[in-house]
Design an enzyme around this catalytic site. Structure first.
Site, PDB file in Angstrom:
ATOM      1  N   GLY A  31       0.806  -1.217   0.000  1.00 17.31           N
ATOM      2  CA  GLY A  31       0.000   0.000   0.000  1.00 17.31           C
ATOM      3  C   GLY A  31       0.840   1.268   0.000  1.00 17.31           C
ATOM      4  O   GLY A  31       2.032   1.236  -0.258  1.00 17.31           O
ATOM      5  N   GLY A  36       5.643   4.221  -8.901  1.00 14.09           N
ATOM      6  CA  GLY A  36       6.286   2.932  -9.178  1.00 14.09           C
ATOM      7  C   GLY A  36       5.261   1.804  -9.171  1.00 14.09           C
ATOM      8  O   GLY A  36       5.201   0.995 -10.103  1.00 14.09           O
ATOM      9  N   HIS A  37       4.413   1.785  -8.132  1.00 13.04           N
ATOM     10  CA  HIS A  37       3.336   0.789  -8.093  1.00 13.04           C
ATOM     11  C   HIS A  37       2.406   0.939  -9.304  1.00 13.04           C
ATOM     12  O   HIS A  37       1.984  -0.044  -9.902  1.00 13.04           O
ATOM     13  CB  HIS A  37       2.486   0.968  -6.828  1.00 13.04           C
ATOM     14  N   GLY A 148       8.929  -4.510  -8.571  1.00 15.00           N
ATOM     15  CA  GLY A 148       9.778  -3.400  -8.997  1.00 15.00           C
ATOM     16  C   GLY A 148      11.252  -3.684  -8.755  1.00 15.00           C
ATOM     17  O   GLY A 148      11.625  -4.240  -7.715  1.00 15.00           O
ATOM     18  N   LYS A 150      13.479  -1.758  -7.887  1.00 12.97           N
ATOM     19  CA  LYS A 150      14.044  -1.016  -6.753  1.00 12.97           C
ATOM     20  C   LYS A 150      14.441  -1.996  -5.643  1.00 12.97           C
ATOM     21  O   LYS A 150      15.471  -1.842  -5.009  1.00 12.97           O
ATOM     22  CB  LYS A 150      13.031   0.010  -6.243  1.00 12.97           C
ATOM     23  N   MET A 185      11.652   6.103  -6.136  1.00 14.83           N
ATOM     24  CA  MET A 185      10.365   6.199  -5.446  1.00 14.83           C
ATOM     25  C   MET A 185      10.204   5.065  -4.450  1.00 14.83           C
ATOM     26  O   MET A 185      10.539   3.919  -4.734  1.00 14.83           O
ATOM     27  CB  MET A 185       9.238   6.195  -6.462  1.00 14.83           C
ATOM     28  N   SER A 187       7.626   4.111  -0.707  1.00 16.95           N
ATOM     29  CA  SER A 187       6.660   4.574   0.300  1.00 16.95           C
ATOM     30  C   SER A 187       7.385   5.144   1.504  1.00 16.95           C
ATOM     31  O   SER A 187       6.865   6.003   2.204  1.00 16.95           O
ATOM     32  CB  SER A 187       5.766   3.401   0.733  1.00 16.95           C
ATOM     33  N   ARG A 188       8.603   4.670   1.747  1.00 18.16           N
ATOM     34  CA  ARG A 188       9.340   5.125   2.929  1.00 18.16           C
ATOM     35  C   ARG A 188       9.908   6.541   2.764  1.00 18.16           C
ATOM     36  O   ARG A 188      10.336   7.133   3.748  1.00 18.16           O
ATOM     37  CB  ARG A 188      10.460   4.142   3.283  1.00 18.16           C
TER      38      ARG A 188
END
Lengths: 283, 283
Positions: A31, A36-37, A148, A150, A185, A187-188
């Protein structure tokens, strides 16, 4: 768009779609979605007849003292993003349904791979990742699943797990998306203070420096990693966890770089752990 | 009847049958089939549209010093038996295809369950079992899978593994088949010398003794297991590995028996390890 939290309901949806001849594309996430998502979801929509996105902050991949409780969540905003992308199902299981009392079954990669790079700093992390992905594959029954680049080591672990446990799932890895200033990118990134956010692009810059050196003919691994470390040393209040120039399959560091090479770093900027990487093909 | 050894070919067969609306029933075996296996195949044929039987002597469930190399094999005879039963596919993968060089992914039950009974004497055994069953489920993609109650602890482990990893597979447990003199059928019975074979039914007799005592009102676990041990002590050249009267889910021994109870024994008769069990419901 359907939002499903029940495990049996999710499996039943997928079985019906598969029986109707549709290919199911799956994007597992924790979430707090970013572009990126979104790129993974768009690729899934392009390749598959039905797209399932899971949102589940998986407790078993967080170690003690890590940021499980603090991990950013915003389901309302995530659902708006996914609705606009015309996703078929958002799967939002409860932790207590995924790991009921007495839960004990884990998927573990007994290989040096999982102890290197992030594995050295996050013991048990990849066991949690492999376990939840195996569970989600069995619940969602996708033919294709999207991850991803990443999280480079996670991609390697999941590919190996899926191949070795014979999951009939094609693992698709999509490129890292970056902010305009180059920061990968994540979320953190939301954890970063304004000063940290301003400094963070230096991580990607250090990878570009390594790339430039290699392109200029420097193939001695130690020279490359030292130069990256030196550049990162300029970051204030930062702890360099690792700087790696390794074979992209084995994650072993050669003396001289050749073939498929993963340049990867992990840096703690204040309290925020950031990772980034680039892949290079050296001929 | 098709004999398939390729993993991709097996999965492709199953995907086609599933797309055609057939329920796939799966009987995983290590070959050297006996009437116990046949009863599983017949049940699968009764309940499913297509029946797949695997024959694979799984190296990862044998410990060092166990009987992997000596394990009885007779593929020709097995195929005749299965052909007569009108099985759709016999899946005979190669060990090196199931566990290619560098293989590292294992499914492990991190629970006291796997260290008890047989787990105490065969460390790593249930990890090998859980791993190969997970792999076979992903390759064969059954809706139903059939196992024999003779391997009671294996049944518990597989049910837990399948439920916890969310495999969309219904686990069906069928009763133990026995020779006329009560000896539980097992491929390993073939190891027994004529004298050992003559003595072996005493194992089942010891379980029946326990059952009789319980039916007569004896519920003290220690009294039951002592009586069984005493009866088994009469066997020549035998090593009693365990005698257990335990809760059939937790495998914990209560002081007083109640509810669903598993009476289970493991005895080494000469060099041959034999196991047997009965289930009792105590009201």
């Amino acid at each position: 768009m359907r939002v499903i939290s029940g495990i049996a309901e999710m499996t039943s949806f997928s079985q019906q779609k598969t029986a109707a001849g549709l290919v199911i594309g799956f994007v597992p996430t924790m979430g707090y979605l970013h572009p990126g998502h979104v790129s993974l979801v768009k690729q899934a929509a392009k390749e598959c007849g039905a797209v399932v996105v899971s949102i589940f902050v998986n407790p078993t991949q967080f170690g003690p003292g890590e940021d499980l409780a603090a991990y950013p969540r915003n389901l309302k905003r995530d659902l708006e993003i996914l609705d606009a992308l015309k996703v078929d199902v958002v799967f939002t299981p409860e932790a207590k349904a995924m790991y009921p009392e007495g839960y004990g079954t884990f998927v573990n990669l007994e290989t040096p791979l999982t102890g290197k790079l992030c594995g050295e700093f996050r013991p048990g992390h990849f066991k949690g990742v492999a376990t939840v992905v195996a569970k989600l594959f069995n619940i969602v029954l996708p033919q294709k699943a999207y991850f991803g680049q990443k999280d480079a080591q996670q991609c390697i672990v999941i590919k190996k797990m899926a191949a070795e446990l014979n999951f009939p799932v094609n693992i698709v890895i999509m490129p890292t998306l970056r902010e305009k200033d180059g920061l990968a990118m994540s979320s953190r990134n939301t954890y970063l203070s304004p000063e940290e956010r301003k400094a963070a692009p230096e991580i990607y810059q250090s990878l570009l420096l390594a790339k430039k050196m290699i392109e200029a003919g420097e193939l001695r691994t130690e020279k490359i990693t030292s130069a990256v470390r030196k550049k990162l040393a300029g970051l204030q209040d930062a702890e360099i966890q690792y700087v790696a120039a390794v074979n992209s399959s084995s994650l072993e560091a050669p003396v001289l770089l050749s073939g498929e090479i993963l340049l990867a770093v992990a840096v703690k900027l204040g309290k925020t752990r950031l990772i980034d990487n680039i892949l290079l093909h050296i001929t």
